[in-house]
Design an enzyme around this catalytic site. Sequence first.
Site, PDB file in Angstrom:
ATOM      1  N   SER A  63       0.793  -1.223   0.000  1.00 13.23           N
ATOM      2  CA  SER A  63       0.000   0.000   0.000  1.00 13.23           C
ATOM      3  C   SER A  63       0.835   1.289   0.000  1.00 13.23           C
ATOM      4  CB  SER A  63      -0.924  -0.076   1.214  1.00 13.23           C
ATOM      5  OG  SER A  63      -1.805   0.985   1.264  1.00 13.23           O
ATOM      6  N   ASN A 374      -8.047   9.099   6.437  1.00 13.37           N
ATOM      7  CA  ASN A 374      -6.916   8.918   5.528  1.00 13.37           C
ATOM      8  C   ASN A 374      -7.321   8.621   4.073  1.00 13.37           C
ATOM      9  OD1 ASN A 374      -7.554   6.151   5.347  1.00 13.37           O
ATOM     10  ND2 ASN A 374      -6.074   5.570   6.921  1.00 13.37           N
ATOM     11  N   ALA A 500      -2.914   2.492  20.834  1.00 14.61           N
ATOM     12  CA  ALA A 500      -1.734   1.781  20.351  1.00 14.61           C
ATOM     13  C   ALA A 500      -1.898   1.574  18.855  1.00 14.61           C
ATOM     14  CB  ALA A 500      -1.619   0.440  21.048  1.00 14.61           C
ATOM     15  N   GLY A 502      -1.776  -0.255  15.333  1.00 15.02           N
ATOM     16  CA  GLY A 502      -1.905  -1.659  14.959  1.00 15.02           C
ATOM     17  C   GLY A 502      -0.843  -2.060  13.960  1.00 15.02           C
TER      18      GLY A 502
END
Length: 534
Positions: A63, A374, A500, A502
Site C-alpha cells: 500500500s 486517511n 496503540a 496496529g
Amino acid sequence: MLSLKEGFDKYPKPKGITYSYGTAGFRYIGDLLDSVAFKVGIIASLRSMSLGGKTIGIVITASHNPPEQNGVKVIDPMGEMLPQEWEPFANDFANSGTFEEFQKYIMDKLDQVPDQRAKPRVILARDTRASGPRLLKAALDGVAVINGTATDFGKLTTPQLHYLTRCFNDPAFGRNTEEGYYSKLITTARKILSLYGFKSLPEVTVDTANGIGGDKLRKLDSLSDVLSFSVINGKTDHPDLLNVDCGADYVKTQQKLPAELQKSSPKPDQLYSSFDGDADRVVCYFVDGKTDKFRLLDGDRIATLFASFLGSLLKQLDGVDITMGIVQTAYANGSSTKFIREKLKLPVYFTPTGVKHLHHRAQQFDVGIYFEANGHGTVLFSKKYTSVLNGFLAQATDQKQKIAAQTLLLLSDLINQTVGDSISDLVTALVALKVMGKSVNSWGADYTELPNRLYKLKVKDRGVFTTTDAERKLVSPQGLQAEIDEEVSRHRQGRSFVRASGSEDAVRVYAEAETEEECHRLGEGVCKLVQRFS
Ligand code: 16G
Ligand code: ZN
C-alpha cells in the site's frame, strides 16, 4: 510439481521474526516475506476448499508504505477481508518453523473441509514493487502444493482484485476481467451523466504515487469518452519512487501538495487528487484562488460529499423506507461529524480504526457510507435498497423522482462495494459534484476543520494501552484517561485520544481544538502524560 516437503524446504522461515496477520494482511520487508507468501498460497487454497472451491484472491502489496516493504493479503469470495476467525490460524501457520508443525496445521484444516473433493481456486495480483514477482512465484508454489488452480492477473490495483474475486463468485457483479472492471465503471458513469443531459466529466489531474494506479488510470482514460485523467507521479515502472514525496498518505499527513505539484504551480480553484500505492485510498485538494492556500479534501470530506449527494436524492423519494448511516473512526475531524449530524441530519457511528471494522458496521444499513480520514472508504448498499428502489421506479410518474431513483440504483454499480477504491471513489465524487452543480470551493466550504495534530510516541510496551468506546477512551493504564479528560476540558472544543498503533510499535496521540494554539497545547499536554510510559 513440488511436494509439501519440497515447498517447505524451498521457503524456510527466517529466524527471529514473528509475522502477524493485521488489518492489511502480512506486512514486512519484501525480502523477508517469501515463506509467508508461500504459506499464504496455502492458506488461500485451504480457505477456498473450506468454501467448496469458491475463488479466493491474494494481493501482494504494501500500500502506502516505502518501496522496500511488501505485504500479502487474502480476499474472501465476496471481495471482503479474510474473516477474523481465520487470523489466529494464519498467524500460527505463518510462524511454523518445523515441517512437522507446518504439515499438522495443513492436515488439521483439511480435516475440517466439508467436501474433500473441492478444488482450490485462487486468483492473484500484485502492485509494482521490485519484490513482487518473487513473492508471486512463492504464492503460486503455495497454491500448487495443495493442488489448486491459480490465475495470475499480473499488476492490478488492490480494489481491482477485490472486484475480480467477487465477479468469479457472483457473476451478476460484473465481468471477471480487467476490461470488465473498466467497462462497468464507464458504462455506469455514462448512464448517470446522461440522465442529467451531461456528456462527460471534467479532466482531473491525479497523483498516483508512482504506483499501479497510474497505469490503470491511463488505461481507463484511453478507453473512455466520459472520463478524462491526466496522471502525475505516474512512473509505474520505477518501483523505487513508489510513495516517495507523493501519494495520498504524503498529502494527508504532510497537509501539502505532492512535491511535483509544489514545483509546477497548480491551477487555482481546480480539483486535484492523490491515490496511494495500491489505489485503495484517495484524497482530493485544491489551491484556493483567493488565499493561495492549500485546501485538503480528505476521507471525511468525501464521506460528507457522498452523504449529501445520496441523502438529497433519497429525500426526493416520498415514502421510501431506506436507512442510511455514516461510519467514521475517532480520527474523523469533529467538524465533519457535526456537519453530518446537524446540517445533513444523518446519524454517525464510530468503530475502531481498520477497514474491516468500518465495513462491518456499514453493512448494517441499507446505505452505509464509511470512510477513514486517511481516504479509505466506500458505500455499501443492501439487497433491500435495490428492491425498494426498483419497486418505487415501477410506480413513479414524476420525472424528477424517476431520475433520482435511477441515479441511486446506478450509484450502487458505480461505487466499488467490495472495498475502498481510489478510482471509483474519485469518479463518484466527480459525478456528485457535477450533478449537484457544486464547485470545489463550495465543497471546501461545507464546514471548517478544527485544527488537529497527530503524534507518534515510542513507549516501553504499547500493549498496556487498551481502549474502549471505538478507541476514544483508554481503559488502561489505569487513571490515564481521567488525566487526559482533565487536559481536554481546559481547551475550547478540545478532543484527544490515545491508542496503540496496529501497524507499528508505537502509540498515537490525536488532538483537536478550536485554535491552532490550543490544539498544540492540548497535544503537547497529552503527549507529556503518555511519555511517562516510555
Ligand atoms: C491499516 C488499515 C488502515 C488503518 C491503518 C491504521 C486496512 C486495510 N488498513 O493500514 O485502514 O487506517 O492500518 O494504522 O484496514 P495504525 O493502527 O498504525 O494507526
Ligand atoms: Zn492502500
